[in-house]
Motif scaffolding. Structure first.
Motif, PDB file in Angstrom:
ATOM      1  N   ASN A 122       0.830  -1.213   0.000  1.00 16.00           N
ATOM      2  CA  ASN A 122       0.000   0.000   0.000  1.00 16.00           C
ATOM      3  C   ASN A 122       0.863   1.261   0.000  1.00 16.00           C
ATOM      4  OD1 ASN A 122      -2.910  -0.854   0.085  1.00 16.00           O
ATOM      5  ND2 ASN A 122      -2.163  -1.996   1.856  1.00 16.00           N
ATOM      6  N   SER A 154      -2.596  -0.702  -3.944  1.00 11.45           N
ATOM      7  CA  SER A 154      -3.419  -0.006  -2.970  1.00 11.45           C
ATOM      8  C   SER A 154      -4.652  -0.875  -2.735  1.00 11.45           C
ATOM      9  CB  SER A 154      -3.805   1.392  -3.452  1.00 11.45           C
ATOM     10  OG  SER A 154      -4.345   2.160  -2.375  1.00 11.45           O
ATOM     11  N   TYR A 193      -5.432   5.211   1.136  1.00 13.06           N
ATOM     12  CA  TYR A 193      -5.828   4.033   0.360  1.00 13.06           C
ATOM     13  C   TYR A 193      -6.769   4.530  -0.730  1.00 13.06           C
ATOM     14  CZ  TYR A 193      -4.144   1.381   4.398  1.00 13.06           C
ATOM     15  OH  TYR A 193      -3.373   0.854   5.401  1.00 13.06           O
ATOM     16  N   GLN A 220      -7.389  -5.725  -2.755  1.00 12.28           N
ATOM     17  CA  GLN A 220      -6.102  -5.079  -3.002  1.00 12.28           C
ATOM     18  C   GLN A 220      -5.797  -5.244  -4.480  1.00 12.28           C
ATOM     19  OE1 GLN A 220      -2.656  -6.827  -1.046  1.00 12.28           O
ATOM     20  NE2 GLN A 220      -1.680  -4.835  -0.897  1.00 12.28           N
TER      21      GLN A 220
END
Length: 228
Positions: A122, A154, A193, A220
């Motif tokens: 991330n 992310s 995020y 993700q």
């Protein structure tokens, strides 16, 4: 600034596997971060991580390299990779682990040229706020050779607000964190995020192109950003 995160990582590297790194956040209860995740062997890399590594080209900058799991693996396969960290503890860990090329500097103060910027775990979070993405990508452009690329991952964390957590009055992916280790707390910091749809839109407005390379079962995703 206290290097709480780096101290925990260096202690783990030195053999203290009882290390407990606590993360405080703005959406729920404190959580324990398993420090061993930063020291995974390549055999434990996820499909997303392996795809990220194989997507890297040319001269590579691993931004926020941490303990160097990805950078050391790439170095072992003779990829031209430099680890960038502003944590003294992480830099010491990288040195002792045999990382050959490393830079101890804040990302936004660093100036050099690369073909690939790699932001893992991330790593796009370094942008801090959704409104800061233009500044983030502007600095990335300064670090990239013409035709260069960004490889990043992310997450879509909207699920946090489907479990009874009150929705914030700002973009839901904007979080604040604070590390705690051995009773010492670091400074609160912003972390971002970005859901994939928002990233595609934000980069399009900057005349950049985002390709989503894969999305896993945990929301993700891995993306390649080009157009520099």
């Amino acid at each position: 600034m206290k290097d709480v995160y780096g101290e925990a990582i260096f202690d783990f590297y030195k053999g203290d596997h009882s290390v407990v790194l606590t993360t405080h956040n703005t959406y729920g209860e404190p959580e324990e971060m398993p420090v061993e995740v930063f020291f995974r062997d390549h055999q434990d890399f996820t499909e997303l991580e392996n795809l990220a590594i194989t997507s890297c080209e040319g001269k590579i900058l691993d931004v926020g390299a941490g303990a160097g799991a990805h950078a050391l693996f790439m170095q072992a396969f003779e990829m031209d990779v430099t680890a960038l960290e502003n944590s003294p503890g992480c830099i010491e860990t990288l040195k002792h682990s045999g990382m050959e090329k490393m830079v101890n500097q804040d990302f936004y103060a660093y100036e050099s040229k690369y073909d690939t910027l790699l932001f893992m775990m991330n790593g796009l979070g370094i942008a801090g706020k959704l409104a800061s993405l233009p500044f983030f990508f502007s600095h990335c452009k300064k670090l990239l050779n013409s035709g260069g690329q960004i490889i990043l991952d992310s997450s879509d964390i909207s699920y946090l607000y489907e479990e009874g957590v009150a929705k914030p009055n700002h973009y839901f992916g904007e979080i604040q964190y604070q590390y705690e280790y051995k009773g010492k707390k670091g400074e609160w910091f912003d972390w971002l995020y970005v859901d994939s749809k928002s990233l595609v839109q934000e980069t399009k407005e900057l005349d950049l192109h985002t390709e989503i390379l894969m999305t896993d079962e945990y929301d993700q995703y891995l993306a390649r950003v080009t157009g520099f």
